[in-house]
Design a protein around this motif. Structure first.
Motif, PDB file in Angstrom:
ATOM      1  N   THR A 100       0.830  -1.196   0.000  1.00 60.36           N
ATOM      2  CA  THR A 100       0.000   0.000   0.000  1.00 60.36           C
ATOM      3  C   THR A 100       0.865   1.247   0.000  1.00 60.36           C
ATOM      4  O   THR A 100       0.608   2.200  -0.722  1.00 60.36           O
ATOM      5  CB  THR A 100      -0.911   0.002   1.231  1.00 60.36           C
ATOM      6  N   LEU A 145      -0.293   5.675  -0.511  1.00 63.19           N
ATOM      7  CA  LEU A 145      -0.950   5.850   0.773  1.00 63.19           C
ATOM      8  C   LEU A 145      -0.018   6.536   1.755  1.00 63.19           C
ATOM      9  O   LEU A 145      -0.468   7.243   2.649  1.00 63.19           O
ATOM     10  CB  LEU A 145      -1.389   4.496   1.337  1.00 63.19           C
ATOM     11  N   TYR A 157      -7.900   9.445  -4.283  1.00 60.80           N
ATOM     12  CA  TYR A 157      -7.847   7.989  -4.202  1.00 60.80           C
ATOM     13  C   TYR A 157      -9.031   7.427  -3.415  1.00 60.80           C
ATOM     14  O   TYR A 157      -9.256   6.215  -3.425  1.00 60.80           O
ATOM     15  CB  TYR A 157      -6.557   7.535  -3.507  1.00 60.80           C
ATOM     16  N   LEU A 158      -9.769   8.292  -2.717  1.00 66.40           N
ATOM     17  CA  LEU A 158     -10.807   7.830  -1.803  1.00 66.40           C
ATOM     18  C   LEU A 158     -12.152   8.453  -2.128  1.00 66.40           C
ATOM     19  O   LEU A 158     -12.226   9.566  -2.643  1.00 66.40           O
ATOM     20  CB  LEU A 158     -10.419   8.179  -0.361  1.00 66.40           C
ATOM     21  N   PRO A 166     -11.733   3.055  -1.147  1.00 64.40           N
ATOM     22  CA  PRO A 166     -10.863   3.373  -2.285  1.00 64.40           C
ATOM     23  C   PRO A 166     -11.666   3.637  -3.554  1.00 64.40           C
ATOM     24  O   PRO A 166     -12.566   2.882  -3.909  1.00 64.40           O
ATOM     25  CB  PRO A 166      -9.991   2.123  -2.424  1.00 64.40           C
ATOM     26  N   ASP A 207      -9.734   4.403  -6.264  1.00 70.18           N
ATOM     27  CA  ASP A 207      -8.697   4.026  -7.214  1.00 70.18           C
ATOM     28  C   ASP A 207      -7.926   2.864  -6.594  1.00 70.18           C
ATOM     29  O   ASP A 207      -8.282   2.373  -5.532  1.00 70.18           O
ATOM     30  CB  ASP A 207      -7.775   5.216  -7.491  1.00 70.18           C
ATOM     31  N   SER A 208      -6.865   2.423  -7.234  1.00 71.78           N
ATOM     32  CA  SER A 208      -6.134   1.250  -6.779  1.00 71.78           C
ATOM     33  C   SER A 208      -5.374   1.515  -5.487  1.00 71.78           C
ATOM     34  O   SER A 208      -4.403   2.264  -5.457  1.00 71.78           O
ATOM     35  CB  SER A 208      -5.147   0.811  -7.867  1.00 71.78           C
ATOM     36  N   LEU A 209      -5.832   0.922  -4.391  1.00 73.85           N
ATOM     37  CA  LEU A 209      -5.137   0.911  -3.106  1.00 73.85           C
ATOM     38  C   LEU A 209      -5.226  -0.521  -2.567  1.00 73.85           C
ATOM     39  O   LEU A 209      -6.083  -0.835  -1.754  1.00 73.85           O
ATOM     40  CB  LEU A 209      -5.772   1.891  -2.116  1.00 73.85           C
ATOM     41  N   VAL A 263      -6.321  -2.040   1.152  1.00 76.65           N
ATOM     42  CA  VAL A 263      -7.049  -1.027   1.933  1.00 76.65           C
ATOM     43  C   VAL A 263      -8.511  -1.077   1.543  1.00 76.65           C
ATOM     44  O   VAL A 263      -8.856  -0.924   0.375  1.00 76.65           O
ATOM     45  CB  VAL A 263      -6.493   0.385   1.677  1.00 76.65           C
ATOM     46  N   THR A 264      -9.388  -1.315   2.521  1.00 79.88           N
ATOM     47  CA  THR A 264     -10.808  -1.396   2.224  1.00 79.88           C
ATOM     48  C   THR A 264     -11.590  -0.215   2.781  1.00 79.88           C
ATOM     49  O   THR A 264     -12.694   0.067   2.315  1.00 79.88           O
ATOM     50  CB  THR A 264     -11.414  -2.686   2.797  1.00 79.88           C
TER      51      THR A 264
END
Length: 252
Positions: A14, A19, A157-158, A177, A179-181, A184-185
């Motif tokens: 991450t 992040l 991103y969130l 998220p 976008d791609s993280l 991380v949920t």
């Protein structure tokens, strides 16, 4: 695989995807880290306010605007994360536009990141020495300030999904998220409803376990600092790296 190892692997992946930047701006601060003065008159928002902002998007925007309009910020921070060499870090951070940063780790400070004036440094008060960062090193203290100025870019991103009233002038915004993280949920922000200042951030993995917890308190705004506050003392020994992690004696 143990929980500690799973946490370490997930957090490492991450961190490499941005992040780290989000956490720095929210904490410190290096971690992340979002600062200012608490509104003394802050009161819980009415139910009408909550109904008008069910996802928390408006409150999130208020937080961003508060930081974008601040010229000088100070706060105490606490960071807990399995990514860190030490699982918990406490300290103090000061920011001043343009690009002036001072982050003290520990009380009294054992290490200080500084940016402003003649360069960017990692200063060790107990040893009376400082390392000067080259412009081409992979991380420099001033990057934390760049993140602070560009908070909207990192929050892209969130996506906020729900707002919850906590009382005492605070509201909680839950984000997922956008976008791609990987791993991380959910990210949870506790924000002062009236001022927009962040008080707490929690980053969770797929199992609901915490990858990182960040807390901010003792907010101050508009502070004046003495000359040289963002640079090592004049009697400090300064070292400059030929390459990263290779430091040689250098004149000031």
């Amino acid at each position: 695989m143990t929980q500690d190892l799973r946490c370490s692997l997930r957090a490492h992946r991450t961190w490499s995807l941005g992040l780290a930047g989000l956490l720095v701006v929210l904490a410190l601060w290096l971690a992340m880290p979002a600062l200012a003065q608490t509104a003394a008159s802050a009161q819980p928002a009415s139910s009408g306010t909550a109904q008008a902002d069910p996802t928390g998007a408006a409150l999130l925007d208020r937080m961003v605007v508060a930081y974008e309009s601040a010229e000088r910020l100070s706060a105490d921070f606490f960071v807990e994360s399995c990514v860190l060499t030490e699982n918990t870090i406490k300290g103090h951070v000061d920011l001043e536009r343009p690009r002036r940063l001072r982050v003290e780790f520990g009380t009294p400070p054992q290490k200080v990141y500084m940016a402003g004036g003649e360069g960017q440094f990692e200063y060790f008060p107990n040893e009376g020495k400082a390392y000067r960062y080259r412009d081409d090193t992979s991380f420099r203290p001033a990057q934390a300030y760049e993140i602070f100025l560009g908070m909207r870019r990192y929050l892209a991103y969130l996506r906020p999904t729900a707002r919850e009233e906590l009382g005492n002038g605070l509201a909680r915004v839950r984000l997922v998220p956008a976008d791609s993280l990987p791993y991380v949920t959910e990210v949870v922000f506790d924000i002062e409803e009236e001022s927009g200042w962040l008080r707490r951030a929690v980053v969770k993995d797929a199992d609901g376990a915490r990858l990182a917890v960040i807390e901010l308190e003792g907010y101050r705004r508009g502070a004046q600092w003495p000359e040289g506050y963002f640079e090592p003392p004049s009697d400090a020994r300064i070292y400059t790296p030929m390459v990263e992690r290779d430091f040689l004696n250098s004149d000031r």
